[in-house]
Design an enzyme around this catalytic site. Structure first.
Site, PDB file in Angstrom:
ATOM      1  N   GLU A   1       0.815  -1.224   0.000  1.00  0.00           N
ATOM      2  CA  GLU A   1       0.000   0.000   0.000  1.00  0.00           C
ATOM      3  C   GLU A   1       0.846   1.271   0.000  1.00  0.00           C
ATOM      4  O   GLU A   1       0.450   2.288  -0.570  1.00  0.00           O
ATOM      5  CB  GLU A   1      -0.899   0.026   1.251  1.00  0.00           C
ATOM      6  CG  GLU A   1      -1.425   1.413   1.554  1.00  0.00           C
ATOM      7  CD  GLU A   1      -2.284   1.508   2.797  1.00  0.00           C
ATOM      8  OE1 GLU A   1      -1.779   1.334   3.915  1.00  0.00           O
ATOM      9  OE2 GLU A   1      -3.471   1.754   2.633  1.00  0.00           O
TER      10      GLU A   1
ATOM     11  N   ARG B   1      12.864   1.606   1.567  1.00  0.00           N
ATOM     12  CA  ARG B   1      11.676   1.105   0.870  1.00  0.00           C
ATOM     13  C   ARG B   1      11.573   1.597  -0.578  1.00  0.00           C
ATOM     14  O   ARG B   1      10.655   1.224  -1.290  1.00  0.00           O
ATOM     15  CB  ARG B   1      10.420   1.463   1.675  1.00  0.00           C
ATOM     16  CG  ARG B   1      10.447   0.880   3.091  1.00  0.00           C
ATOM     17  CD  ARG B   1       9.083   0.728   3.682  1.00  0.00           C
ATOM     18  NE  ARG B   1       8.204  -0.019   2.809  1.00  0.00           N
ATOM     19  CZ  ARG B   1       6.886  -0.104   2.965  1.00  0.00           C
ATOM     20  NH1 ARG B   1       6.320   0.500   3.989  1.00  0.00           N
ATOM     21  NH2 ARG B   1       6.141  -0.792   2.132  1.00  0.00           N
TER      22      ARG B   1
ATOM     23  N   ARG C   1       6.861  10.110   7.466  1.00  0.00           N
ATOM     24  CA  ARG C   1       7.081   9.513   6.153  1.00  0.00           C
ATOM     25  C   ARG C   1       6.628  10.395   4.987  1.00  0.00           C
ATOM     26  O   ARG C   1       7.080  10.215   3.864  1.00  0.00           O
ATOM     27  CB  ARG C   1       6.329   8.187   6.065  1.00  0.00           C
ATOM     28  CG  ARG C   1       6.769   7.127   7.078  1.00  0.00           C
ATOM     29  CD  ARG C   1       8.110   6.540   6.706  1.00  0.00           C
ATOM     30  NE  ARG C   1       8.575   5.565   7.675  1.00  0.00           N
ATOM     31  CZ  ARG C   1       8.263   4.280   7.640  1.00  0.00           C
ATOM     32  NH1 ARG C   1       7.488   3.818   6.681  1.00  0.00           N
ATOM     33  NH2 ARG C   1       8.753   3.460   8.549  1.00  0.00           N
TER      34      ARG C   1
ATOM     35  N   HIS D   1       1.271   6.144  10.416  1.00  0.00           N
ATOM     36  CA  HIS D   1       0.606   6.696   9.236  1.00  0.00           C
ATOM     37  C   HIS D   1      -0.786   7.235   9.603  1.00  0.00           C
ATOM     38  O   HIS D   1      -1.381   6.800  10.589  1.00  0.00           O
ATOM     39  CB  HIS D   1       0.399   5.586   8.191  1.00  0.00           C
ATOM     40  CG  HIS D   1       1.638   5.132   7.502  1.00  0.00           C
ATOM     41  ND1 HIS D   1       2.002   3.803   7.416  1.00  0.00           N
ATOM     42  CD2 HIS D   1       2.597   5.822   6.840  1.00  0.00           C
ATOM     43  CE1 HIS D   1       3.134   3.702   6.728  1.00  0.00           C
ATOM     44  NE2 HIS D   1       3.514   4.907   6.374  1.00  0.00           N
TER      45      HIS D   1
ATOM     46  N   CYS E   1      -2.428  -2.023   4.605  1.00  0.00           N
ATOM     47  CA  CYS E   1      -1.080  -1.947   4.011  1.00  0.00           C
ATOM     48  C   CYS E   1      -0.726  -3.094   3.078  1.00  0.00           C
ATOM     49  O   CYS E   1       0.221  -2.989   2.317  1.00  0.00           O
ATOM     50  CB  CYS E   1       0.006  -1.890   5.067  1.00  0.00           C
ATOM     51  SG  CYS E   1      -0.489  -2.011   6.723  1.00  0.00           S
TER      52      CYS E   1
HETATM   53  C1  CIR Z   1       7.288   0.337   7.678  1.00  0.00           C
HETATM   54  O1  CIR Z   1       7.638   0.833   8.753  1.00  0.00           O
HETATM   55  O2  CIR Z   1       7.374   0.949   6.614  1.00  0.00           O
HETATM   56  C2  CIR Z   1       6.749  -1.075   7.688  1.00  0.00           C
HETATM   57  N1  CIR Z   1       7.471  -1.862   8.630  1.00  0.00           N
HETATM   58  C3  CIR Z   1       5.286  -1.087   8.013  1.00  0.00           C
HETATM   59  C4  CIR Z   1       4.469  -0.365   6.993  1.00  0.00           C
HETATM   60  C5  CIR Z   1       3.026  -0.447   7.268  1.00  0.00           C
HETATM   61  N2  CIR Z   1       2.313   0.221   6.239  1.00  0.00           N
HETATM   62  C6  CIR Z   1       1.129   0.784   6.401  1.00  0.00           C
HETATM   63  O3  CIR Z   1       0.590   0.815   7.494  1.00  0.00           O
HETATM   64  N3  CIR Z   1       0.592   1.369   5.344  1.00  0.00           N
END
Ligand code: CIR
Length: 257
Positions: free
Chosen positions: A65, A85, A130, A160, A247
């Site tokens: 996501e 990422r 982020r 988020h 996500c």
């Molecule tokens: C992160 O910190 O980017 C991942 N470990 C978790 C991302 C979760 N993504 C979301 O809630 N959209």
């Protein structure tokens, strides 16, 4: 028809990004089992599931996501706020190009898809660790010509925006009022998470109900009481990587199979 893009769980998920949680051992096979059950729930909700492969060194690949935001008219390829990422986006771009014209968030902008909540023509974007101002400006430029209104929302207590608020029906939101200001969401009907379940605001609305973590039964009950159809999935191993249910997929409508 609906398409749900998901992504293979990386063997390296133990090295995922973490912001609010302490690192715990993550059992990759358990996460994979949770993903299979989640994909089965998506299929029941009417989606054709398209699972992309993970590339090497992509610990957070399953959280697809965050790499894009899909609208009827276009898709926006995100530029994740966590540098680790950013290698995730090219394969997602290739997958999405088959369905939508694509526009891309460029440096210095950063946007994580988890910070974007679309409710009709209103697009709430979390200003978070982020997602930055430049990213939000670029979202605005891409979306305003299509009649969307972009509204920044400060996010401070969670990763988020969608950790704190998600849509669970037409004009109906599930929120944790301790984590987001009420102002931007005043015009919507709201269900609050149970006070003992602060992480419970993340639900995936798809088909005629929501896919929802089994870990939050009290909030699940509140959803059902308000007439929301709840399909629970086990997501506790994914939660160790700070992920929840929105996500793990990108959902889009398509006219062709
Ligand atoms: C992160 O910190 O980017 C991942 N470990 C978790 C991302 C979760 N993504 C979301 O809630 N959209």
């Amino acid at each position: 028809m609906l398409v749900a893009i998901t992504r293979e769980v990386s063997l390296a998920i133990g090295r995922c990004e973490l912001t609010h949680l302490r690192r715990e051992t993550i059992d990759v096979e358990r996460v994979r089992a949770e993903q299979r059950a989640y994909e089965a729930a998506l299929a029941v909700a009417g989606c054709r599931v398209e699972r992309l492969e993970a590339g090497p060194d992509m610990p957070d690949s399953v959280f697809v996501e965050d790499t894009a935001i899909v609208f009827d008219e276009l898709a926006i390829l995100a530029r994740p706020g966590a540098e680790s990422r950013r290698t995730e986006t090219p394969a997602v771009a290739t997958a999405l190009r088959r369905y939508r014209p694509l526009c891309t968030i460029e440096a210095p902008g950063t946007v994580d898809g988890g910070d974007v909540l679309v409710v009709g023509r209103r697009v709430f974007v979390g200003r978070s660790r982020r997602t930055n101002e430049a990213g939000i400006d670029q979202m605005q430029c891409a979306l305003e010509p299509h009649g969307y209104q972009v509204e920044p929302v400060d996010v401070s207590h969670c990763l988020h925006l969608k950790s704190a608020v998600t849509a669970v029906g037409d004009g109906l939101l599930l929120t944790n009022p301790a984590w987001v200001p009420p102002g931007p969401f005043r015009s919507f009907d709201r269900i609050e998470v149970h006070p003992d379940e602060p992480w419970a605001a993340n639900a995936l609305w798809v088909g005629d109900g929501v896919i929802y973590p089994a870990a939050w039964p009290r909030t699940g009950e509140r959803l059902e009481t308000r007439g929301v159809k709840v399909c629970t999935v086990e997501a506790s191993e994914l939660a160790k990587a700070e992920g929840a249910v929105t996500c793990c997929s990108l959902i889009l409508e398509t006219k062709t199979d």
